[in-house]
Design a protein around this motif. Structure first.
Motif, short mmCIF file in Angstrom:
data_model
loop_
_atom_site.label_atom_id
_atom_site.label_comp_id
_atom_site.label_asym_id
_atom_site.label_seq_id
_atom_site.Cartn_x
_atom_site.Cartn_y
_atom_site.Cartn_z
N THR A 211 -30.17 76.14 42.85
CA THR A 211 -30.14 74.68 43.03
C THR A 211 -29.69 73.98 41.76
OG1 THR A 211 -31.96 74.84 44.64
CG2 THR A 211 -31.55 72.67 43.65
N PHE A 212 -30.23 74.40 40.63
CA PHE A 212 -29.88 73.78 39.35
C PHE A 212 -28.42 74.02 38.99
CE2 PHE A 212 -30.17 73.91 34.55
CZ PHE A 212 -30.25 72.54 34.39
N ASP A 213 -27.96 75.24 39.19
CA ASP A 213 -26.56 75.56 38.86
C ASP A 213 -25.61 74.78 39.75
OD1 ASP A 213 -24.41 76.96 37.64
OD2 ASP A 213 -24.31 78.28 39.39
N ALA A 214 -25.94 74.62 41.02
CA ALA A 214 -25.08 73.84 41.92
C ALA A 214 -25.00 72.38 41.49
CB ALA A 214 -25.61 73.94 43.36
N ALA A 215 -26.12 71.83 41.02
CA ALA A 215 -26.12 70.44 40.55
C ALA A 215 -25.28 70.29 39.30
CB ALA A 215 -27.56 69.98 40.30
N LEU A 216 -25.37 71.26 38.37
CA LEU A 216 -24.55 71.20 37.16
C LEU A 216 -23.06 71.33 37.50
CD1 LEU A 216 -26.61 73.42 34.67
CD2 LEU A 216 -26.31 70.95 34.58
N GLU A 326 -33.39 64.43 38.36
CA GLU A 326 -32.79 64.12 39.65
C GLU A 326 -33.18 65.14 40.72
OE1 GLU A 326 -28.65 63.97 38.88
OE2 GLU A 326 -28.70 61.99 37.90
N LEU A 327 -33.39 66.38 40.30
CA LEU A 327 -33.76 67.44 41.24
C LEU A 327 -35.28 67.59 41.36
CD1 LEU A 327 -31.21 70.16 40.07
CD2 LEU A 327 -31.03 68.68 42.08
N ASN A 328 -36.02 66.77 40.60
CA ASN A 328 -37.49 66.87 40.58
C ASN A 328 -37.93 68.28 40.16
OD1 ASN A 328 -40.09 65.85 40.80
ND2 ASN A 328 -40.28 66.35 42.97
N MET A 329 -37.26 68.80 39.11
CA MET A 329 -37.54 70.16 38.65
C MET A 329 -37.94 70.19 37.17
SD MET A 329 -34.40 72.18 40.53
CE MET A 329 -34.68 73.65 39.56
N LYS A 330 -38.26 69.05 36.59
CA LYS A 330 -38.60 69.03 35.17
C LYS A 330 -39.89 69.79 34.90
CE LYS A 330 -38.35 67.95 30.86
NZ LYS A 330 -37.39 68.68 29.99
N VAL A 331 -40.81 69.77 35.86
CA VAL A 331 -42.10 70.44 35.71
C VAL A 331 -42.21 71.51 36.79
CG1 VAL A 331 -44.61 70.13 35.68
CG2 VAL A 331 -43.12 68.34 34.78
N ASP A 332 -42.68 72.70 36.39
CA ASP A 332 -42.79 73.78 37.38
C ASP A 332 -44.14 73.72 38.09
OD1 ASP A 332 -44.65 74.69 35.60
OD2 ASP A 332 -43.66 76.60 35.17
N ARG A 333 -44.42 74.72 38.90
CA ARG A 333 -45.63 74.74 39.73
C ARG A 333 -46.90 74.73 38.87
NH1 ARG A 333 -47.15 76.97 44.75
NH2 ARG A 333 -49.33 76.41 45.08
#
Length: 406
Positions: A211-216, A326-333
């Motif tokens: 997901t992160f690589d696709a956004a970049l 933007e992906l709501n991935m700054k913080v993990d589980r």
């Protein structure tokens, strides 16, 4: 003093007392010192002062008959100044002079600056005017309470931050011991503490990484402004380079184009990068994944990199964090914040998930097997061999007893 002066402590008092006998009269004094070595220095000077005061005055020739001198009794206690008191501020200053001179070229400048910052911001303001002899376990516990109660923005410092400050405090006190300003190191352990919870370091799982690589990739193809195209393309190639090499962010920032070579690996026959890494562990070597070759070539071509130029003049943390937000991935589980360091953690975790040898991974990442087992291997499901765990014992077959021979 050949047993002429005795040192002892009274019940309930931390100070040492001294006693001696002068002409059959017992003399006592309070050294006002809780350090045995400093009390011994005081007692020696106190005893010598008593001896010199008890000696008769020399004969003086005079025309007039001299009157007999009145006997003077020796003073009960004479205040004699001991050795100069060494404060924590002096010990900290001496430590920084030694640390910078002795570790020059061996320690990262950022690490050295970190010790200077911890001393200036926290340790010296709290311990500065205190004699190093007076710093004990109780005062160190008071420092912990002070830091936990006066954290930045009302939040207590992280466990790792407190650990680094205590390490710096220990180094200063060891400097005082080397110079004989301190007899022994006080107890620096945290009271009432227990082993901290070992949590997995923030990384990108395979699904999150896709997901992160696709956004970049999308941001590099269609930047918000055309003038930002080069920056977004450099960011994506930087991320791909780091996640396929496992470099620390500070190691990546030191890389020059002459430190990287494209080679063909003899064992696998694949084209990969051979990197001379300069970081907190000194100079080491790293062999990348084959996927790191294309980003390196694009970076060199796009930026016209000369041998002495840096691959990454700076890490674009702002754009990196923007994409994560933007992906709501700054913080993990687990509540861990993802940073550029998470790319290194992703590399190590991915290698372990694919069955790489843990020793070779540690060697390639310039770390220890213990660190990888503690922070990575214990959280990777692929490390657990189900075939070795789910073993079922086969029950013995029941055989009918054969009839006895006739």
């Amino acid at each position: 003093m050949d047993g002429k002066v005795q040192l002892y402590q009274r019940t309930g008092s931390p100070n040492w007392q001294c006693a001696c006998s002068i002409n059959g009269r017992q003399q006592r004094a309070n050294t006002r010192e809780d350090s045995l070595s400093r009390a011994a220095v005081f007692a020696r000077e106190w005893y010598l002062a008593l001896i010199s005061a008890d000696r008769p005055a020399p004969n003086v020739r005079s025309d007039k008959a001299s009157k007999p001198a009145k006997p003077t009794s020796a003073p009960r206690a004479i205040a004699v100044s001991g050795p100069p008191v060494r404060t924590f501020r002096e010990a900290a200053r001496r430590f920084m002079i030694e640390f910078e001179a002795i570790t020059q070229g061996q320690r990262n400048a950022i690490y050295v600056h970190g010790h200077r910052r911890r001393l200036a911001n926290h340790l010296v303001p709290f311990f500065g005017a205190t004699a190093v002899d007076d710093i004990g376990a109780g005062m160190i516990a008071d420092y912990r309470i002070h830091r936990m109660s006066n954290g930045r923005r009302g939040k207590p410092p992280a466990r790792s931050t407190m650990h680094q400050e205590i390490v710096c405090l220990r180094q200063v006190l060891k400097t005082a011991i080397r110079h004989k300003w301190l007899d022994h190191l006080p107890d620096l352990s945290a009271p009432y503490g227990r082993s901290g919870k070992v949590s997995h370091r923030a990384w990108f799982s395979p699904e999150e990484w896709r997901t992160f690589d696709a956004a970049l990739r999308e941001r590099a193809r269609n930047p918000l402004k055309e003038q930002w195209r080069t920056a977004t393309e450099n960011l994506r190639d930087c991320v791909l380079f780091m996640v396929n090499t496992g470099l620390r962010p500070d190691e990546a920032l030191r890389l020059e184009y002459r430190d990287v070579a494209i080679v063909v690996d003899e064992a696998t026959g694949e084209r990969l990068l051979e990197i001379a890494v300069r970081g907190k562990r000194g100079v080491g070597w790293c062999k990348s994944m084959p996927e790191a070759v294309a980003p390196f070539r694009r970076l060199k071509s796009r930026n016209a990199g000369a041998p002495l130029d840096r691959l990454f003049p700076s890490l674009q943390n702002e754009l990196f964090n923007t994409v994560l937000d933007e992906l709501n991935m700054k913080v993990d589980r687990e509540g861990q914040r993802r940073t550029a360091y998470s790319l290194r953690h992703t590399y190590i975790s991915t290698r372990l998930m694919n069955g790489a040898d843990i020793y070779q991974v540690a060697k390639n990442c310039r770390t220890s097997v213990e660190m990888i087992e503690t922070y990575y291997a214990s959280h990777i499901k692929n490390v657990i061999d189900a075939s070795a765990i789910n073993v079922r014992k086969t029950p013995p077959s029941r055989q009918k007893a054969s009839a006895p021979p006739v």
